[in-house]
Structure formats: structure tokens, C-alpha cells
Design an enzyme around this catalytic site. Structure first.
Site, mmCIF file in Angstrom:
data_model
loop_
_atom_site.group_PDB
_atom_site.id
_atom_site.type_symbol
_atom_site.label_atom_id
_atom_site.label_comp_id
_atom_site.label_asym_id
_atom_site.label_seq_id
_atom_site.Cartn_x
_atom_site.Cartn_y
_atom_site.Cartn_z
ATOM 1 N N LEU A 45 0.815 -1.222 0.000
ATOM 2 C CA LEU A 45 0.000 0.000 0.000
ATOM 3 C C LEU A 45 0.844 1.265 0.000
ATOM 4 O O LEU A 45 1.851 1.359 0.692
ATOM 5 C CB LEU A 45 -0.900 -0.017 1.243
ATOM 6 C CG LEU A 45 -1.757 1.223 1.531
ATOM 7 C CD1 LEU A 45 -3.134 0.804 2.050
ATOM 8 C CD2 LEU A 45 -1.094 2.155 2.546
ATOM 9 N N ASN A 47 0.402 5.433 0.644
ATOM 10 C CA ASN A 47 -0.507 6.552 0.918
ATOM 11 C C ASN A 47 0.208 7.885 0.702
ATOM 12 O O ASN A 47 0.543 8.173 -0.461
ATOM 13 C CB ASN A 47 -1.310 6.407 2.224
ATOM 14 C CG ASN A 47 -0.564 6.202 3.506
ATOM 15 O OD1 ASN A 47 0.201 5.257 3.652
ATOM 16 N ND2 ASN A 47 -0.782 7.060 4.472
ATOM 17 N N ASP A 48 0.467 8.675 1.687
ATOM 18 C CA ASP A 48 0.851 10.076 1.445
ATOM 19 C C ASP A 48 2.189 10.256 0.718
ATOM 20 O O ASP A 48 3.153 9.547 0.998
ATOM 21 C CB ASP A 48 1.003 10.825 2.776
ATOM 22 C CG ASP A 48 -0.128 10.587 3.732
ATOM 23 O OD1 ASP A 48 -1.125 9.977 3.350
ATOM 24 O OD2 ASP A 48 0.009 11.012 4.894
ATOM 25 N N GLN A 64 4.549 7.117 1.790
ATOM 26 C CA GLN A 64 4.160 6.241 2.888
ATOM 27 C C GLN A 64 3.909 4.856 2.311
ATOM 28 O O GLN A 64 3.100 4.699 1.387
ATOM 29 C CB GLN A 64 2.868 6.769 3.538
ATOM 30 C CG GLN A 64 3.058 7.951 4.445
ATOM 31 C CD GLN A 64 3.703 7.550 5.751
ATOM 32 O OE1 GLN A 64 3.077 6.977 6.617
ATOM 33 N NE2 GLN A 64 4.989 7.852 5.900
ATOM 34 N N ARG A 169 1.000 15.190 14.276
ATOM 35 C CA ARG A 169 1.890 14.582 13.289
ATOM 36 C C ARG A 169 1.993 15.380 11.990
ATOM 37 O O ARG A 169 1.307 16.368 11.804
ATOM 38 C CB ARG A 169 1.434 13.156 12.973
ATOM 39 C CG ARG A 169 0.015 13.024 12.493
ATOM 40 C CD ARG A 169 -0.334 11.566 12.164
ATOM 41 N NE ARG A 169 -1.740 11.436 11.873
ATOM 42 C CZ ARG A 169 -2.661 11.078 12.758
ATOM 43 N NH1 ARG A 169 -2.319 10.795 14.005
ATOM 44 N NH2 ARG A 169 -3.931 11.004 12.408
ATOM 45 N N ASP A 170 2.842 14.894 11.104
ATOM 46 C CA ASP A 170 3.025 15.381 9.732
ATOM 47 C C ASP A 170 3.733 16.739 9.659
ATOM 48 O O ASP A 170 3.174 17.726 9.152
ATOM 49 C CB ASP A 170 1.674 15.444 8.979
ATOM 50 C CG ASP A 170 0.890 14.141 9.089
ATOM 51 O OD1 ASP A 170 1.533 13.096 9.325
ATOM 52 O OD2 ASP A 170 -0.349 14.163 8.959
ATOM 53 N N GLU A 228 -4.921 16.636 9.360
ATOM 54 C CA GLU A 228 -3.727 15.909 8.919
ATOM 55 C C GLU A 228 -3.008 16.699 7.823
ATOM 56 O O GLU A 228 -3.609 17.491 7.105
ATOM 57 C CB GLU A 228 -4.119 14.524 8.395
ATOM 58 C CG GLU A 228 -4.676 13.616 9.490
ATOM 59 C CD GLU A 228 -4.811 12.157 9.052
ATOM 60 O OE1 GLU A 228 -4.406 11.274 9.821
ATOM 61 O OE2 GLU A 228 -5.337 11.898 7.956
HETATM 62 C C1 FRU Z 1 -2.619 10.733 6.349
HETATM 63 C C2 FRU Z 1 -1.898 10.029 7.493
HETATM 64 C C3 FRU Z 1 -0.947 10.964 8.201
HETATM 65 C C4 FRU Z 1 0.040 10.012 8.786
HETATM 66 C C5 FRU Z 1 0.147 8.956 7.728
HETATM 67 C C6 FRU Z 1 0.382 7.558 8.232
HETATM 68 O O1 FRU Z 1 -3.048 9.860 5.371
HETATM 69 O O2 FRU Z 1 -2.821 9.472 8.396
HETATM 70 O O3 FRU Z 1 -1.556 11.804 9.144
HETATM 71 O O4 FRU Z 1 1.281 10.613 9.051
HETATM 72 O O5 FRU Z 1 -1.063 8.992 7.020
HETATM 73 O O6 FRU Z 1 0.549 6.685 7.163
#
Ligand code: FRU
Length: 495
Positions: A45, A47-48, A64, A169-170, A228
Site C-alpha cells: 500500500l 498513501n501520502d 508512505q 503529526r506530519d 492531517e
Molecule cells: C494521512 C496520514 C498521516 C500520517 C500517515 C500515516 O493519510 O494518516 O496523518 O502521518 O497517514 O501513514
């Protein structure tokens, strides 16, 4: 859709040896839905987008990554590079979660990049879980050199703020090197369950950060429960606040509660106030768009953004094949009359392959390859086409413009494979100008539509079957041009 259930042990397993993933890679790499010019995970997977930056003569993107399947488990930063924002090469794992480092023992979460002299600084959230499985987010730093060696700093830059929940976070670095001012903005959730942004400041990019306070955004004191992936970009003579409010339903966007929005306004870094000039708008009017991140860019003046073409808390048809997600095309941002515009990066023309003949079929139905760019100049007031129809022009994904309401409607509910019903099947965008132009990019399992040179965009995953390969022209007067597209992302197994 039968959903695989994962134990925590399975999804949070550390990757010891790349060969553990070879079987998964072989099983998924030939899926008909693997993308050809969008960044996607080597296995499992994505993601970000993280750490997006220009450094050492190349664009760097990290994403990610959970290696094990279509599941949000242990997260890594996987590294890809490009010379032109179009052709991307796999580099391998950039940052990995480590038991011994403690601060990121349960995941290297999202963050940003900043290049300074011969180093690329990578700011990320170390997702720590203690022995009682309580989460402790740390804001961590790692440095990459020109040879691509990455080293984590001995200690995090700072730990969680005690007055907020565990959701902090982030980190996004905002730098004013000429003033020796560096800010890290963090997304957070207050103890009374409001989403917000925390700001830390320092005179140096890589140490001595102190907590400055919570960002005030008048009118947005109660707007979703966790923000986020925040960032504050300076574009033209405006500032733009970009973030993802969670637990927020918006009219016309189904029952989904994960949004990605922007507010154009002015940022006052002394008083920590972002003053909106206009109401927020969603960054993208489509279904699958989240966690947008802008590149730290020392190459030219452009602000370039990419996002995850997906959403948290939903599943996709390829989950059954054990992989999920991709990133959007990188986009150039600009501001016109106080509104954010997005266009695909100009370099994207380099993947045009052959020009396709799509002029004047009497029945208005055209067979197209799976990946194409379609440019439509709309000459009439009202207009309707469908993409991904069958050979009779039925079904598919429709785009309809009603000039009276100035409403462009996108409907993916008549595709053979529907998914994420909870998000609804249609989305609409109220245009400022009448519809005059559409620029459409299809990949094996996505569509991105840029309206009127970037006034609105619709980005969505779609999973057409073999019969859904026609374009049906229903109403309106247009000039159309189309090209098949070349493959520009790397599919090789590099870990
Ligand atoms: C957004 C999120 C972020 C976090 C990451 C974890 O999609 O939830 O806030 O850092 O993904 O994968």
C-alpha cells in the site's frame, strides 16, 4: 468485496529481507490495474507523498509505504527519483521504522523535505507505541547526503505536546533562511476533539525548536476533528493553507468524512494567525484525493503539489490483489482572483505518444487505448460525454455541464465496478467561467480531469473492465485531440 483481516502482528511486521516481498511483487506486478505513469507502491500500500523536494539535481519523492499488502500497518518512506517529474525510478527504502531507535518503532509517518547545501533534511513523525500500546508521536529529523545515504538524528527535534491528544503529526518545514527563521507546522487534535495546527519555531533548521502556539484561523475553530498533513505555501502574493480535516462531512460529498481543503489568505507568522480571504474550497472535486504535499523547490519558482490518489478508511477493488493506491500527477499551483488553480506539470507533454484519430465518428463513439490524454475545447454552452463506456456508448463515467447552473457533474456510478458507495457516486463543481476546456488523463485505474486551465480538478480511481474502453460523445460542440501515453514509472523490484 471479501476483505482480508490482518492481525497487528502481520501488519506491523518489520521487513527483514527484501526476498520476503518477492512473491507479493510477482503476484501483483501484472495486474491490469497497475498504473503506467503514476507513482505506485512497489508492493502493498502507498498513501501520502512525503519529503517531496528538489535536491542534488533531481526531484525526490518518498511515499508512505506498508510493504505487506493493502493495509495500513507498519509505515516506511519508500524513495523514488526523477529528473523531470514525469519519469520516476525506484530507489528503495528511504526511512525505516526501527525497534532500536524507539521513537519510530511503529512507523515512519508523514513529513516534508528541505534541501540545504549538501544535505536533504527529512522531517517526519516517529510513531512510537510504548509497552502499553499507547501512541507517542515524535517529530524526528534525518539527513540524506548526495549519495543517498540517510542518517537519523540521535534524538527527535521534539516530542508530543502534553496539552493535546496523541494525534500530533506530519511536520512541514516552512523556511525563511534570509531571516534565520524556521517553522515546523504539525497537524493535531485538541483534547476537546477539534482539529488544529501547532507551530514550532527555531533560528536553525535542524535544532532548537520551541513551541510557539496553536495557529489561529478565524472562522475555522470548529472544523473537523484532526487536521492531517498541514502546510502553508506562499504562492504569488498570497498564502495558502492546505490541510486534511477529518471527521468532517461536506455537502455534496456523500457520507465520507476525510477531506483535503485549501484556504487562500494571509499568514502572520509573528502573531500566528492565518486570515482567510475567502471561504475554504476542497482541493479536488473528485473522489480520491488526500494528503496533498507541495515540493520544497530550489529549482525554479513553481509550487508543485502531489497527493495520494486515495482516502483513509476505505477499500479499493485491488485490495483483493493485495495492493492499493497511487499518487496523483504532480501539479503546478497558481492563484487567480484569490482562487487556487492546478495544472499538470508542463513536463507531462513528454509522455504523449501517438496522436489518436478522434474526429467526426457519426455515432460519436470512439475506441481509445487504456491510457490517454484527451484535450477538449468546448464550443457550446451545454455538454456531455462519457468515458469508459461499452461499444454502444453505454455505462461508463459521465461528465455533464449545465450552463444555466454553471455546474459540471462527474458521475462514476455507471461503471461496471463501483466501490466506496459511502462516498456517493457523483460530484459537482460550480464553475466561475463557463466551461471552455477539459484536459483528461486516464491511466489503467484512474482519471484526472483539469477544468478550464485548472479552475477545478476531478481526481478519481476507476477500475474499467476490458469492454469499458470507449468514449461516447453525447451533447455539445467541441474540438478534440487525444494522444496515447507512454509508460513513465519504474516497475522494478528494488527494496
Ligand atoms: C494521512 C496520514 C498521516 C500520517 C500517515 C500515516 O493519510 O494518516 O496523518 O502521518 O497517514 O501513514
Amino acid at each position: 468485496m471479501p476483505m482480508r483481516t490482518w492481525t497487528n502482528e502481520e501488519r506491523y511486521k518489520y521487513l527483514e529481507d527484501p526476498s520476503e516481498l518477492l512473491g507479493l511483487y510477482e503476484d501483483t506486478k501484472d495486474s491490469v490495474y497497475r498504473q503506467t505513469y503514476h507513482i505506485q507502491a512497489v508492493t502493498g500500500l502507498i498513501n501520502d507523498p512525503n519529503g517531496f523536494s528538489y535536491f542534488g539535481g533531481k526531484w525526490h519523492m518518498f511515499y508512505q509505504w506498508c510493504p505487506w499488502g493493502a493495509v495500513h500497518g507498519l509505515k516506511y518512506w519508500y524513495h523514488v527519483v526523477s529528473e523531470d517529474l514525469v519519469n520516476w525510478k525506484n530507489v528503495g527504502v528511504g526511512l525505516k521504522p526501527e525497534e532500536e531507535y524507539v521513537y519510530d518503532n511503529k512507523g515512519v509517518y508523514s513529513g516534508s523535505g528541505y534541501s540545504l547545501e549538501d544535505k536533504l533534511f527529512l522531517y517526519y513523525t516517529g510513531n512510537n507505541r510504548d509497552d502499553d500500546y499507547i501512541r507517542h508521536p515524535y517529530t524526528c529529523l534525518a539527513k540524506m547526503d548526495k549519495e543517498g545515504r540517510i542518517e537519523k538524528a540521535t534524538h527527535p527535534l521534539f516530542k508530543e505536546h502534553p496539552d493535546y491528544t496523541e494525534h500530533q503529526r506530519d511536520p512541514k518545514l516552512v523556511a525563511f533562511p534570509e531571516k534565520n527563521r524556521y517553522y515546523i507546522v504539525i497537524g493535531a487534535r485538541t483534547k476537546d476533539e477539534r482539529g488544529c495546527i501547532l507551530i514550532y519555531g527555531s533560528q536553525k533548521p535542524a535544532s532548537d525548536y520551541e513551541f510557539l502556539g496553536e495557529l489561529k484561523v478565524p472562522g475555522y475553530e470548529s472544523f473537523g476533528g484532526m487536521w492531517e498533513c498541514p502546510s502553508i505555501e506562499h504562492i504569488g502574493d498570497k498564502d495558502v493553507l492546505i490541510f486534511c480535516p477529518q471527521y468532517l462531512k461536506l455537502p455534496g460529498r456523500g457520507n465520507g468524512t476525510n477531506q483535503n481543503v485549501n484556504i487562500v489568505g494571509r499568514m502572520d507568522w509573528d502573531d500566528l494567525i492565518f486570515t482567510p480571504e475567502k471561504d475554504f474550497s476542497v482541493l479536488d472535486e473528485g473522489f480520491d484525493f488526500y494528503a496533498a504535499a507541495c515540493a520544497f523547490n530550489t529549482k525554479d519558482e513553481r509550487t508543485i503539489m502531489s497527493a495520494w490518489m486515495g482516502l483513509p478508511d476505505v477499500s479499493y477493488p485491488t485490495d483483493e490483489e493485495d495492493w492499493s493506491g497511487c499518487l496523483t500527477l504532480p501539479r503546478e499551483l497558481s492563484i487567480k482572483e484569490g482562487r487556487l488553480y492546478q495544472r499538470p506539470v508542463r513536463e507531462i507533454v513528454s509522455i504523449r505518444d501517438e496522436e489518436l484519430d478522434i474526429t467526426d465518428n457519426e455515432d460519436g463513439i470512439y475506441e481509445l487505448p487504456k491510457t490517454y490524454e484527451l484535450l477538449i475545447d468546448v464550443k457550446s454552452k451545454d455538454f456531455k460525454i462519457s468515458l469508459f463506456t461499452d461499444e454502444r456508448g453505454e455505462g461508463g463515467l459521465s461528465l455533464r455541464y449545465d450552463s444555466e447552473a454553471k455546474l459540471l457533474t462527474f458521475d462514476r456510478g455507471n461503471m461496471k465496478t463501483t466501490f466506496n458507495e459511502n462516498e456517493g457516486f457523483t460530484r459537482g463543481s460550480k464553475l466561475i467561467d463557463d466551461l471552455y476546456k477539459l484536459q483528461i488523463y486516464t491511466d489503467k485505474s484512474s482519471v484526472e480531469i483539469f477544468v478550464n486551465d485548472g479552475e477545478a480538478t476531478f481526481t478519481s480511481r476507476v477500475f474499467p473492465d476490458e469492454s469499458e474502453r470507449y468514449l461516447a460523445f453525447h451533447a455539445g460542440e467541441v474540438d478534440m485531440k487525444a494522444w496515447s501515453l507512454k509508460t513513465s514509472v519504474d516497475q522494478t523490484f528494488v527494496i
